[in-house]
Design an enzyme around this catalytic site. Structure first.
Site, mmCIF file in Angstrom:
data_model
loop_
_atom_site.group_PDB
_atom_site.id
_atom_site.type_symbol
_atom_site.label_atom_id
_atom_site.label_comp_id
_atom_site.label_asym_id
_atom_site.label_seq_id
_atom_site.Cartn_x
_atom_site.Cartn_y
_atom_site.Cartn_z
ATOM 1 N N LYS A 44 11.975 -0.895 41.435
ATOM 2 C CA LYS A 44 12.396 -0.163 42.642
ATOM 3 C C LYS A 44 12.464 1.341 42.409
ATOM 4 O O LYS A 44 13.321 2.039 42.933
ATOM 5 C CB LYS A 44 13.741 -0.685 43.174
ATOM 6 C CG LYS A 44 13.845 -2.197 43.277
ATOM 7 C CD LYS A 44 12.649 -2.818 44.009
ATOM 8 C CE LYS A 44 12.582 -2.409 45.473
ATOM 9 N NZ LYS A 44 11.398 -3.041 46.151
ATOM 10 N N HIS A 100 6.996 -3.322 34.115
ATOM 11 C CA HIS A 100 8.416 -2.955 34.082
ATOM 12 C C HIS A 100 9.014 -3.169 32.690
ATOM 13 O O HIS A 100 10.214 -2.982 32.495
ATOM 14 C CB HIS A 100 9.218 -3.837 35.051
ATOM 15 C CG HIS A 100 8.919 -3.611 36.500
ATOM 16 N ND1 HIS A 100 8.749 -2.375 37.052
ATOM 17 C CD2 HIS A 100 8.802 -4.502 37.537
ATOM 18 C CE1 HIS A 100 8.529 -2.487 38.360
ATOM 19 N NE2 HIS A 100 8.561 -3.761 38.661
ATOM 20 N N SER A 130 18.222 -0.077 46.483
ATOM 21 C CA SER A 130 16.953 -0.740 46.769
ATOM 22 C C SER A 130 16.887 -2.106 46.093
ATOM 23 O O SER A 130 16.430 -3.089 46.675
ATOM 24 C CB SER A 130 15.793 0.142 46.300
ATOM 25 O OG SER A 130 14.555 -0.418 46.658
#
Length: 291
Positions: A44, A100, A130
């Site tokens: 995010k 990630h 988020s």
């Protein structure tokens, strides 16, 4: 709901997306190529935005590819099940790859390579908000009961891909290397054209003014939200429920102000200051953290 996570070397990963076998292969066996381009983020933090930008730069501003092929095929997440082995066999040059994964679990073969990494960082308060709404609509994360409980988990590292602080500190350890570039979500918002120009320069990609304008236009929040190749409306069944919350919610800076109570903000500031007070880089949002 059963536990949606698996644990690999102390870090949680979404069970629906990956496996221990995938993560071990990535860390120990995947072979990095010198012309690879990696889009690295904490969740995010502008991941999809950078996928769109890289897709458009790769095609010299032509939006056809990004408008016809889902983003997870254009710039795939290497940690997703089976993807690393497919990428290992890929004849594409350069390979555009998203991840990630924290730095300490990244491919060992990256060390000493010339592969380029673009690391995008976002105000962790906006990341938390988020991620809170994303956790409600996706099956990648535990469903949060409320923001108070979510923030406690956020700081206790009970999040996929570990702690925001550890993630940022780990990857920013590459600061100063010529094949590493970092920028912020806030910079992308404030000056998208200037950001695209900087990214092109880092990648050694020369685009004319018309192509740069096309990248900026076609990677806008409005464009991504409306594009089925970008908005995850084509995601496999059972992954996301966009009736609960849209994948693309607002795409703004400072939305935490609309979601945090005074107490939550003070709690966040206290922990942020303790974690980042000696960090070598000062970010745009640091001015909002009381001394």
């Amino acid at each position: 709901m059963s536990d949606p996570y698996i644990e690999y070397k102390g870090v949680l990963f979404p069970k629906i997306l990956t496996s221990i076998e995938d993560l071990e292969f990535i860390e120990k066996e995947f072979q990095v190529r010198d012309d690879d381009i990696y889009n690295i983020t904490y969740p995010k933090s502008g991941t999809t935005w950078m996928i769109e930008i890289l897709s458009l730069i790769h095609k010299n501003g032509d939006p056809t590819w990004k408008n016809t092929v889902p983003n997870w095929e254009r710039v795939p997440w290497i940690e997703y099940s089976g993807v690393a082995k497919l990428l290992q066999q890929s004849e594409e040059h350069p390979r555009l790859i998203t991840s990630h994964i924290p730095k300490h679990l990244f491919m060992k073969s990256f060390n000493g390579s010339k592969a380029k990494i673009i690391y995008t960082i976002r105000d962790p308060k906006d990341v938390a908000v988020s991620l809170y709404y994303f956790s409600i609509m996706s099956n990648y994360c535990k469903d949060p009961e409320n923001m108070d409980g979510f923030l406690k988990g956020f700081f206790a590292e009970n999040m996929p891909y570990g702690s925001w602080f550890n993630h940022v500190k780990g990857w920013m350890g590459l600061l100063g290397k010529e094949n590493f570039m970092f920028h912020t979500y806030e910079d992308l918002q404030k000056d998208p054209r200037g950001s695209v120009i900087k990214i092109c320069k880092f990648l050694g990609k020369e685009l004319d003014d018309e192509a740069i304008d096309s990248v900026v236009k076609n990677a806008s929040f409005k464009n991504m939200k409306q594009n089925n190749m970008s908005n995850y409306s084509l995601a496999p069944p059972g992954h996301m429920d966009q009736e609960k919350s849209s994948f693309f919610r607002k795409g703004i800076v400072g939305d935490w102000k609309n979601n945090f109570t005074v107490a939550q903000n003070e709690y966040f500031d206290k922990i942020y200051k303790a974690e980042m007070q000696d960090f070598i880089v000062k970010f745009p949002w640091d001015t909002n953290v009381p001394e």
